[in-house]
Scaffold this motif. Structure first.
Motif, PDB file in Angstrom:
ATOM      1  N   ARG A  29       0.851  -1.192   0.000  1.00  0.00           N
ATOM      2  CA  ARG A  29       0.000   0.000   0.000  1.00  0.00           C
ATOM      3  C   ARG A  29       0.884   1.238   0.000  1.00  0.00           C
ATOM      4  O   ARG A  29       2.060   1.182   0.340  1.00  0.00           O
ATOM      5  CB  ARG A  29      -0.963  -0.005   1.185  1.00  0.00           C
ATOM      6  CG  ARG A  29      -0.293   0.066   2.527  1.00  0.00           C
ATOM      7  CD  ARG A  29      -1.284   0.072   3.679  1.00  0.00           C
ATOM      8  NE  ARG A  29      -0.606   0.004   4.952  1.00  0.00           N
ATOM      9  CZ  ARG A  29      -0.003   1.029   5.535  1.00  0.00           C
ATOM     10  NH1 ARG A  29      -0.001   2.211   4.977  1.00  0.00           N
ATOM     11  NH2 ARG A  29       0.613   0.876   6.690  1.00  0.00           N
ATOM     12  N   SER A  30       0.283   2.347  -0.362  1.00  0.00           N
ATOM     13  CA  SER A  30       1.019   3.614  -0.441  1.00  0.00           C
ATOM     14  C   SER A  30       0.962   4.339   0.888  1.00  0.00           C
ATOM     15  O   SER A  30       0.022   4.196   1.659  1.00  0.00           O
ATOM     16  CB  SER A  30       0.418   4.493  -1.527  1.00  0.00           C
ATOM     17  OG  SER A  30       0.535   3.851  -2.755  1.00  0.00           O
ATOM     18  N   ASP A  31       1.959   5.168   1.091  1.00  0.00           N
ATOM     19  CA  ASP A  31       2.118   5.814   2.374  1.00  0.00           C
ATOM     20  C   ASP A  31       2.794   7.163   2.132  1.00  0.00           C
ATOM     21  O   ASP A  31       3.969   7.205   1.775  1.00  0.00           O
ATOM     22  CB  ASP A  31       2.964   4.847   3.197  1.00  0.00           C
ATOM     23  CG  ASP A  31       3.440   5.307   4.519  1.00  0.00           C
ATOM     24  OD1 ASP A  31       2.737   6.075   5.184  1.00  0.00           O
ATOM     25  OD2 ASP A  31       4.537   4.856   4.889  1.00  0.00           O
ATOM     26  N   ASN A  60       2.909  -2.378  -5.197  1.00  0.00           N
ATOM     27  CA  ASN A  60       1.648  -1.941  -5.781  1.00  0.00           C
ATOM     28  C   ASN A  60       1.862  -0.562  -6.421  1.00  0.00           C
ATOM     29  O   ASN A  60       1.502   0.468  -5.849  1.00  0.00           O
ATOM     30  CB  ASN A  60       0.547  -1.903  -4.729  1.00  0.00           C
ATOM     31  CG  ASN A  60      -0.816  -1.643  -5.327  1.00  0.00           C
ATOM     32  OD1 ASN A  60      -0.932  -1.185  -6.462  1.00  0.00           O
ATOM     33  ND2 ASN A  60      -1.847  -1.922  -4.560  1.00  0.00           N
ATOM     34  N   LEU A  61       2.466  -0.551  -7.583  1.00  0.00           N
ATOM     35  CA  LEU A  61       2.804   0.691  -8.272  1.00  0.00           C
ATOM     36  C   LEU A  61       1.567   1.478  -8.678  1.00  0.00           C
ATOM     37  O   LEU A  61       1.550   2.708  -8.581  1.00  0.00           O
ATOM     38  CB  LEU A  61       3.669   0.389  -9.495  1.00  0.00           C
ATOM     39  CG  LEU A  61       4.108   1.577 -10.339  1.00  0.00           C
ATOM     40  CD1 LEU A  61       4.797   2.630  -9.500  1.00  0.00           C
ATOM     41  CD2 LEU A  61       4.991   1.105 -11.469  1.00  0.00           C
ATOM     42  N   ALA A  62       0.520   0.808  -9.100  1.00  0.00           N
ATOM     43  CA  ALA A  62      -0.709   1.499  -9.515  1.00  0.00           C
ATOM     44  C   ALA A  62      -1.258   2.344  -8.370  1.00  0.00           C
ATOM     45  O   ALA A  62      -1.616   3.514  -8.557  1.00  0.00           O
ATOM     46  CB  ALA A  62      -1.756   0.502  -9.987  1.00  0.00           C
ATOM     47  N   ASP A  63      -1.311   1.773  -7.184  1.00  0.00           N
ATOM     48  CA  ASP A  63      -1.814   2.495  -6.023  1.00  0.00           C
ATOM     49  C   ASP A  63      -0.938   3.711  -5.718  1.00  0.00           C
ATOM     50  O   ASP A  63      -1.438   4.782  -5.390  1.00  0.00           O
ATOM     51  CB  ASP A  63      -1.873   1.550  -4.823  1.00  0.00           C
ATOM     52  CG  ASP A  63      -2.441   2.212  -3.591  1.00  0.00           C
ATOM     53  OD1 ASP A  63      -3.559   2.772  -3.673  1.00  0.00           O
ATOM     54  OD2 ASP A  63      -1.771   2.170  -2.535  1.00  0.00           O
ATOM     55  N   ALA A  64       0.369   3.547  -5.832  1.00  0.00           N
ATOM     56  CA  ALA A  64       1.286   4.648  -5.545  1.00  0.00           C
ATOM     57  C   ALA A  64       1.080   5.810  -6.516  1.00  0.00           C
ATOM     58  O   ALA A  64       0.993   6.971  -6.104  1.00  0.00           O
ATOM     59  CB  ALA A  64       2.732   4.159  -5.601  1.00  0.00           C
ATOM     60  N   SER A  96       5.449  -4.906 -10.642  1.00  0.00           N
ATOM     61  CA  SER A  96       4.575  -4.801  -9.492  1.00  0.00           C
ATOM     62  C   SER A  96       3.533  -5.913  -9.520  1.00  0.00           C
ATOM     63  O   SER A  96       3.511  -6.741 -10.429  1.00  0.00           O
ATOM     64  CB  SER A  96       3.919  -3.418  -9.464  1.00  0.00           C
ATOM     65  OG  SER A  96       3.139  -3.217 -10.614  1.00  0.00           O
ATOM     66  N   THR A  97       2.642  -5.891  -8.539  1.00  0.00           N
ATOM     67  CA  THR A  97       1.646  -6.956  -8.421  1.00  0.00           C
ATOM     68  C   THR A  97       0.759  -7.046  -9.657  1.00  0.00           C
ATOM     69  O   THR A  97       0.368  -8.132 -10.054  1.00  0.00           O
ATOM     70  CB  THR A  97       0.767  -6.757  -7.174  1.00  0.00           C
ATOM     71  OG1 THR A  97       0.232  -5.439  -7.206  1.00  0.00           O
ATOM     72  CG2 THR A  97       1.560  -6.972  -5.913  1.00  0.00           C
ATOM     73  N   ASN A  98       0.443  -5.916 -10.270  1.00  0.00           N
ATOM     74  CA  ASN A  98      -0.356  -5.936 -11.488  1.00  0.00           C
ATOM     75  C   ASN A  98       0.151  -4.856 -12.440  1.00  0.00           C
ATOM     76  O   ASN A  98      -0.290  -3.702 -12.359  1.00  0.00           O
ATOM     77  CB  ASN A  98      -1.837  -5.730 -11.193  1.00  0.00           C
ATOM     78  CG  ASN A  98      -2.681  -6.012 -12.429  1.00  0.00           C
ATOM     79  OD1 ASN A  98      -2.233  -5.820 -13.566  1.00  0.00           O
ATOM     80  ND2 ASN A  98      -3.896  -6.455 -12.224  1.00  0.00           N
TER      81      ASN A  98
END
Length: 161
Positions: A29-31, A60-64, A96-98
């Motif tokens: 997750r992003s932070d 999780n690059l998309a989330d970042a 990344s994951t996806n």
């Protein structure tokens, strides 16, 4: 990676707000470590970078990318309407994951006028960062595979930004 990020920040004009720096760490997750309006001086940025701790997890690059686009590049967090928005992504993960979610997140960022620089550290496969980087790759995608790259690449990024 922290030394590399510090090397980039050290070359930017931060104290007079030509550049504002936000810091995001991501894994599963992003932070948001620091929003654009929190770090006022170059010394603040350099200190914050050195205090970042490693957090294991999936990439999780998309989330970042979406987190920066939606929550960091906002007026309440220090973004300016006239400022050019850049993401400098540092990664040591081949994919990344996806990756396809990451591609779509990068396209959303590009539609919002955000340029995405990527720096891959010792990657075996550059497919994902080639796709998420703004093009041309010669300007926006960098590989750090040798010790001398760790000094050359920050200079190249600052020059092109």
């Amino acid at each position: 990676m922290k030394d590399f990020a510090s090397n980039i920040a050290d070359r930017l004009i931060i104290d007079d707000e030509e550049y504002k720096i936000g810091i995001m760490r991501y894994s599963s997750r992003s932070d948001a470590i620091a929003q654009l309006n929190r770090l006022q001086t170059k010394n603040d940025v350099l200190r914050e970078i050195q205090q970042i701790s490693y957090r294991p997890g999936d990439s999780n690059l998309a989330d970042a990318i979406d987190e920066v686009r939606q929550n960091m590049f906002t007026g309440r967090n220090g973004d300016r309407n006239f400022a050019r928005n850049l993401i400098v992504l540092l990664t040591g993960v081949d994919q990344s994951t996806n990756p396809y979610d990451a591609f779509r997140a990068a396209e959303r960022a590009e539609r919002d006028g955000i340029n995405l620089y990527t720096v891959g550290f010792y990657l075996n496969d550059t497919f994902e960062i080639d796709e998420v980087s703004t093009h041309p790759l010669s300007t926006y995608r960098y590989l750090a595979n040798r010790k001398q790259d760790l000094n050359r690449v920050p200079s190249d990024i600052v020059t092109s930004s």
